[in-house]
Enzyme design. Structure first.
Site, PDB file in Angstrom:
ATOM      1  N   GLN A 203      24.062   6.758   2.716  1.00 34.53           N
ATOM      2  CA  GLN A 203      25.095   6.690   1.658  1.00 34.53           C
ATOM      3  C   GLN A 203      24.511   6.978   0.272  1.00 34.53           C
ATOM      4  OE1 GLN A 203      28.476   5.716   2.051  1.00 34.53           O
ATOM      5  NE2 GLN A 203      27.983   6.001   4.204  1.00 34.53           N
TER       6      GLN A 203
ATOM      7  N   ASN B  24      15.073   8.837  -5.271  1.00 30.55           N
ATOM      8  CA  ASN B  24      15.940   9.084  -4.121  1.00 30.55           C
ATOM      9  C   ASN B  24      15.576  10.402  -3.428  1.00 30.55           C
ATOM     10  OD1 ASN B  24      18.165   8.303  -2.518  1.00 30.55           O
ATOM     11  ND2 ASN B  24      19.429   9.827  -3.548  1.00 30.55           N
TER      12      ASN B  24
ATOM     13  N   ARG C 171      21.072   2.539   0.077  1.00 27.36           N
ATOM     14  CA  ARG C 171      22.110   2.485   1.111  1.00 27.36           C
ATOM     15  C   ARG C 171      21.945   3.533   2.206  1.00 27.36           C
ATOM     16  NH1 ARG C 171      27.442   2.671  -2.233  1.00 27.36           N
ATOM     17  NH2 ARG C 171      28.331   2.121  -0.217  1.00 27.36           N
TER      18      ARG C 171
ATOM     19  N   ASP D  24       9.877   2.398   0.618  1.00 27.40           N
ATOM     20  CA  ASP D  24       8.620   2.283  -0.145  1.00 27.40           C
ATOM     21  C   ASP D  24       8.433   3.497  -1.051  1.00 27.40           C
ATOM     22  OD1 ASP D  24       8.145  -0.072   1.203  1.00 27.40           O
ATOM     23  OD2 ASP D  24       6.977   0.901   2.784  1.00 27.40           O
TER      24      ASP D  24
ATOM     25  N   GLU E 238       5.715  -9.286   1.308  1.00 31.30           N
ATOM     26  CA  GLU E 238       4.818  -9.402   2.468  1.00 31.30           C
ATOM     27  C   GLU E 238       3.551 -10.179   2.114  1.00 31.30           C
ATOM     28  OE1 GLU E 238       5.936  -5.800   5.550  1.00 31.30           O
ATOM     29  OE2 GLU E 238       4.366  -5.411   4.084  1.00 31.30           O
TER      30      GLU E 238
ATOM     31  N   ALA F  77       0.838  -1.207   0.000  1.00 27.93           N
ATOM     32  CA  ALA F  77       0.000   0.000   0.000  1.00 27.93           C
ATOM     33  C   ALA F  77       0.872   1.256   0.000  1.00 27.93           C
ATOM     34  CB  ALA F  77      -0.926  -0.013   1.216  1.00 27.93           C
TER      35      ALA F  77
ATOM     36  N   ASP G  71      11.351  10.149  10.770  1.00 22.35           N
ATOM     37  CA  ASP G  71      10.947   8.742  10.780  1.00 22.35           C
ATOM     38  C   ASP G  71      11.317   8.105   9.433  1.00 22.35           C
ATOM     39  OD1 ASP G  71       9.719   6.300  11.157  1.00 22.35           O
ATOM     40  OD2 ASP G  71       7.669   7.070  11.157  1.00 22.35           O
TER      41      ASP G  71
HETATM   42  O1  RIB Z   1       8.128  -0.421   4.884  1.00 18.23           O
HETATM   43  C1  RIB Z   1       7.386   0.053   5.964  1.00 18.23           C
HETATM   44  C2  RIB Z   1       6.198  -0.844   6.192  1.00 18.23           C
HETATM   45  O2  RIB Z   1       6.660  -2.113   6.614  1.00 18.23           O
HETATM   46  C3  RIB Z   1       5.266  -0.382   7.288  1.00 18.23           C
HETATM   47  O3  RIB Z   1       4.264   0.483   6.813  1.00 18.23           O
HETATM   48  C4  RIB Z   1       4.747  -1.684   7.855  1.00 18.23           C
HETATM   49  O4  RIB Z   1       3.381  -1.893   7.638  1.00 18.23           O
HETATM   50  C5  RIB Z   1       5.595  -2.782   7.240  1.00 18.23           C
HETATM   51  O5  RIB Z   1       4.921  -3.447   6.250  1.00 18.23           O
END
Ligand code: RIB
Length: 302
Positions: A223, A275, A220, A251, A139, A42, A245
């Site tokens: 880096q 990037n 990286r 993602d 996942e 997502a 954070d």
């Molecule tokens: O990559 C970050 C994600 O990893 C989080 O949103 C969490 O749900 C896990 O899937």
């Protein structure tokens, strides 16, 4: 505008901000709790859509309050979520995230993500085949990935695998993967090592690329991002930004990369923009909160 299909997980991220992890058997008082929609699938779909890609998210939610919340949230993005399926008698995926001052720790409980199977891929096959790029992570069950990547490859769709969390199946998936985007730890696992010393990273990337047709991009962290072009290693440095954070930075990178490539952008330009997008995403709490729009990525150039 290119078309991207993202097949993968969706989770409710339960984020506990705390100064440190409790020791085994210890109770501590944390600072804050937040609920964010997450899941690598997502998150990557949202990043691609905010960058302007015509994006379809393919995955499953459970029959619970979190399922309704994540579906509602995704519907509010410029995303096609019409094929997201709701499964009965199972909960929506959950990620328990400890946000620590230095980094984060994540445990995922898969729930409905585990039910993303071959049958589901058959049901949404037209969405995959009609796309320019298929983007997947690990996942959801690996047999499903194998099946979907093969379907995409047979139909001329560019395939992008973000091998996270790492699974030993990655080597077997490679014949159907055009672009692979591990971080340094995942790249080390791919070549059967626990760690690659920083001084050896560049030559290791070059050596791997020389013997594989799948295009490798290693993310990286501070880096930057490394890949090989015309037999030479290219490292795009990370922007120096205030980090709040890092959840979802990878993602953001993958989503923007897929969107940029889907519209025919050059490989190097796509990596540079992805990037930059990742650099913007780490400035807010939550995986998707800081994901930038295309305009913000372009503006960050200057
Ligand atoms: O990559 C970050 C994600 O990893 C989080 O949103 C969490 O749900 C896990 O899937």
């Amino acid at each position: 505008m290119g078309k991207i299909a993202v097949l993968g997980s969706v989770n409710m991220d339960i984020v506990i901000t705390t100064g440190r992890m409790p020791k085994v058997g210890e109770t501590i008082i944390g600072d804050q709790i937040d609920y964010f929609v997450g899941g690598k699938g997502a998150n990557q779909a949202v990043a691609a859509a905010r960058f302007g890609g015509k994006t379809t998210f393919l995955g499953k939610i459970g029959q619970d309050t979190f399922g309704e919340k994540v579906y509602q949230h995704l519907s509010e993005e410029q995303l096609d979520v019409r094929s997201v399926a709701q499964e009965k008698n199972i909960f929506t995926g959950i990620a328990s995230i400890f946000k620590l001052p230095q980094d984060n720790c994540i445990t995922v409980i898969s729930g409905a993500n585990e039910l993303v199977d071959r049958e589901y891929v058959d049901q949404v096959a037209h969405q995959i085949i009609e796309s320019d790029v298929l983007l997947v992570q690990i996942e959801i069950p690996v047999e499903t990935l194998q099946y979907a990547l093969q379907l995409a490859k047979e139909n001329g769709v560019t395939t992008l695998l973000n091998p996270a969390p790492y699974h030993d199946i990655v080597g077997e998936l490679l014949p159907n993967v055009d672009i692979l985007t591990p971080n340094e730890t995942e790249f080390a696992a791919l070549i059967g090592k626990e760690l690659i010393p920083e001084a050896e990273m560049e030559e290791t990337i070059l050596a791997w690329q020389q013997t594989h047709t799948t295009r490798l991009i290693v993310t990286r962290g501070s880096q930057g991002v490394s890949f090989v072009e015309s037999d030479k290693l290219v490292t795009v440095p990370s922007s120096k930004v205030p980090v709040v954070d890092t959840t979802g930075a990878g993602d953001t990178f993958n989503g923007i990369l897929a969107a940029a490539l889907s519209e025919g952008m050059s490989f190097k330009e796509a990596v540079i923009l992805a990037n930059r997008g990742a650099g913007l995403s780490v400035q807010k709490l939550g995986a998707q909160t800081g994901m930038p729009t295309r305009a913000a990525v372009i503006a960050s150039e200057h």
